[in-house]
Design an enzyme around this catalytic site. Structure first.
Site, mmCIF file in Angstrom:
data_model
loop_
_atom_site.group_PDB
_atom_site.id
_atom_site.type_symbol
_atom_site.label_atom_id
_atom_site.label_comp_id
_atom_site.label_asym_id
_atom_site.label_seq_id
_atom_site.Cartn_x
_atom_site.Cartn_y
_atom_site.Cartn_z
ATOM 1 N N HIS A 147 5.194 18.902 -57.360
ATOM 2 C CA HIS A 147 5.900 18.105 -55.895
ATOM 3 C C HIS A 147 6.410 17.169 -56.932
ATOM 4 C CE1 HIS A 147 4.566 20.564 -53.414
ATOM 5 N NE2 HIS A 147 3.375 21.213 -53.816
ATOM 6 N N HIS A 168 6.350 25.263 -60.100
ATOM 7 C CA HIS A 168 5.304 24.274 -58.479
ATOM 8 C C HIS A 168 5.046 22.689 -59.526
ATOM 9 C CE1 HIS A 168 1.780 24.878 -55.464
ATOM 10 N NE2 HIS A 168 2.881 23.976 -55.090
ATOM 11 N N GLU A 181 -3.052 28.883 -50.391
ATOM 12 C CA GLU A 181 -4.032 28.079 -50.596
ATOM 13 C C GLU A 181 -4.993 27.937 -49.566
ATOM 14 O OE1 GLU A 181 -1.215 23.803 -50.403
ATOM 15 O OE2 GLU A 181 -3.233 23.512 -51.814
ATOM 16 N N ASP A 216 0.996 21.071 -59.543
ATOM 17 C CA ASP A 216 1.368 20.542 -58.172
ATOM 18 C C ASP A 216 1.620 19.181 -58.138
ATOM 19 O OD1 ASP A 216 1.319 21.683 -54.971
ATOM 20 O OD2 ASP A 216 -0.894 21.849 -55.219
ATOM 21 N N ASP A 217 0.804 18.371 -58.277
ATOM 22 C CA ASP A 217 0.806 17.073 -58.006
ATOM 23 C C ASP A 217 -0.051 16.013 -59.361
ATOM 24 O OD1 ASP A 217 1.872 17.078 -55.141
ATOM 25 O OD2 ASP A 217 0.633 18.294 -54.765
HETATM 26 N N1 HPA Z 1 0.040 22.052 -50.633
HETATM 27 C C1 HPA Z 1 1.024 21.967 -49.598
HETATM 28 N N2 HPA Z 1 2.035 20.783 -49.954
HETATM 29 C C2 HPA Z 1 1.921 19.022 -50.920
HETATM 30 C C3 HPA Z 1 0.867 20.337 -51.314
HETATM 31 C C4 HPA Z 1 0.229 21.450 -51.746
HETATM 32 O O1 HPA Z 1 -0.955 20.965 -52.803
HETATM 33 N N3 HPA Z 1 1.040 19.330 -52.143
HETATM 34 C C5 HPA Z 1 2.154 18.271 -52.096
HETATM 35 N N4 HPA Z 1 2.612 18.535 -50.563
HETATM 36 ZN ZN ZN Z 2 1.937 22.371 -54.343
#
Ligand code: HPA
Ligand code: ZN
Length: 347
Positions: free
Chosen positions: A27, A25, A208, A286-287
């Protein structure tokens, strides 16, 4: 594996660092560090609404998912040429290799780019070339998962799929991301059904910020193989049983949840409770450029906050390989490497 009890807590940080792991996971646009955003802006003549790297970083104070997404999409606007996409992914793989990530499945958001006039081919070819080089240069197996932006329509998702299909051999699956609340999985029922017919792997962000109902429909309507985040499942005992029974992996992202105020602090994160309930939990970043850490930052901070031990580390790393979309033989090879690592630490 029976050597967990031999590993002293003092050696846990070194173990978390050394153990081979998969990231499921990430992005890739969320790995764009402020320094690279500014370098690409200069290279491409893009004007940013921030004066400096420090200025941009100071804006990374988020209150929820949408407050982050606004800045994340603005950051991605510096990506224009194929080489930009390559450079972004390359920088991620350098970090991943340092964290002993040996397999990575990268989300990308083509609609963020095609809406600005960047061709699908530019996006996919740049990212794919970085994945090929990650294997050659770092021994990391890597694959791409195309995410549909859920705040846009299903028709736009179908259009994006059509644009991507000439490059079908360069991505392994599809996902669903962006603003969750108000955009339930079932909005994308038909496009996911089509992707399933095409033999693509299916995942979706659910639970989330959104309710457990979104996790149910991601499973029952979209028929996804993994749930991205999924931490809100805790509020629904029947759902917890379903996730455990069907071995549906959750790609949990602790530092993301902290930065987007899903939990008030890491000590109150439910990752340990999810593991204890028998769910196939994994840890992911994630990011990472926006949330203050890559894979090992997520592992070490979560372990410290929740008092997790070597047996949890083994379960999380093993789950990451089991839940990945590599073939069974590759899974076995990675799990053997994981076992060897733990045996080395137990001695
Ligand atoms: N959630 C939803 N969309 C996203 C996320 C996330 O954590 N990171 C990048 N796009
Ligand atoms: Zn994500």
């Amino acid at each position: 594996m029976d050597s967990f009890s031999d590993i002293s807590p003092a050696r846990l940080p070194a173990l978390l660092q050394a153990m081979p792991k998969a990231e499921l996971h990430i992005h890739i646009e969320g790995s764009l560090e402020p320094e690279l955003i500014f370098a690409l802006a200069q290279r491409n003549g893009v004007k940013l609404p921030y004066d400096s790297v420090e200025d941009l970083r100071a804006a990374y104070a988020f209150t929820n998912l949408q407050s982050f997404l606004d800045i994340y999409y603005a950051g991605a606007s510096v990506l224009i040429e194929e080489q930009d996409f390559y450079d972004m992914a390359r920088a991620y793989f350098v970090k991943a290799a340092a964290d002993n990530v040996v397999h990575a499945e990268l989300f990308f958001d083509p609609q963020t780019h095609t809406a600005r006039g960047v061709a699908m081919q530019t996006v996919i070819n740049g990212l794919h070339r970085a994945c090929v080089d990650a294997q050659a240069d770092f021994g990391i197996s890597a694959a791409l998962i195309l995410c549909f932006l859920r705040h846009l329509s299903e028709e736009e998702a179908f259009d994006t799929l059509a644009q991507a299909l000439p490059y079908r051999d360069k991505f392994i699956g599809v996902g669903l991301d962006s603003g969750e609340v108000g955009n339930p999985p079932e909005k994308f029922a038909r496009v996911f059904a089509r992707c399933r017919e095409l033999g693509l792997h299916l995942v979706a962000h659910a639970g989330e910020e959104g309710p457990p109902a979104y996790i149910w429909t991601a499973l029952d309507v979209l028929q996804v193989e993994r749930i991205d985040h999924g931490v809100q499942a805790m509020h629904d005992p029947a759902l917890m049983q379903r996730l455990a029974r069907d071995h549906i992996a959750l790609t949990v992202c602790p530092l993301s949840n902290l930065k987007l105020c899903v939990f008030p602090d890491l000590a109150q994160h439910n990752l340990r409770a999810l593991l204890d309930a028998g769910l196939a939990v994994t840890i992911n970043s994630d990011d990472p450029a926006y949330f203050g850490g890559y894979m090992n930052d997520n592992f070490t901070q979560t372990f410290a906050a929740l008092g997790l031990e070597a047996r949890h580390a083994y379960a999380l790393a093993r789950n990451s390989f089991e839940a990945s979309f590599i073939d069974e033989a590759a899974k076995r090879r990675y799990i053997t490497r994981l076992d060897d690592c733990f045996e080395g630490f137990g001695r």
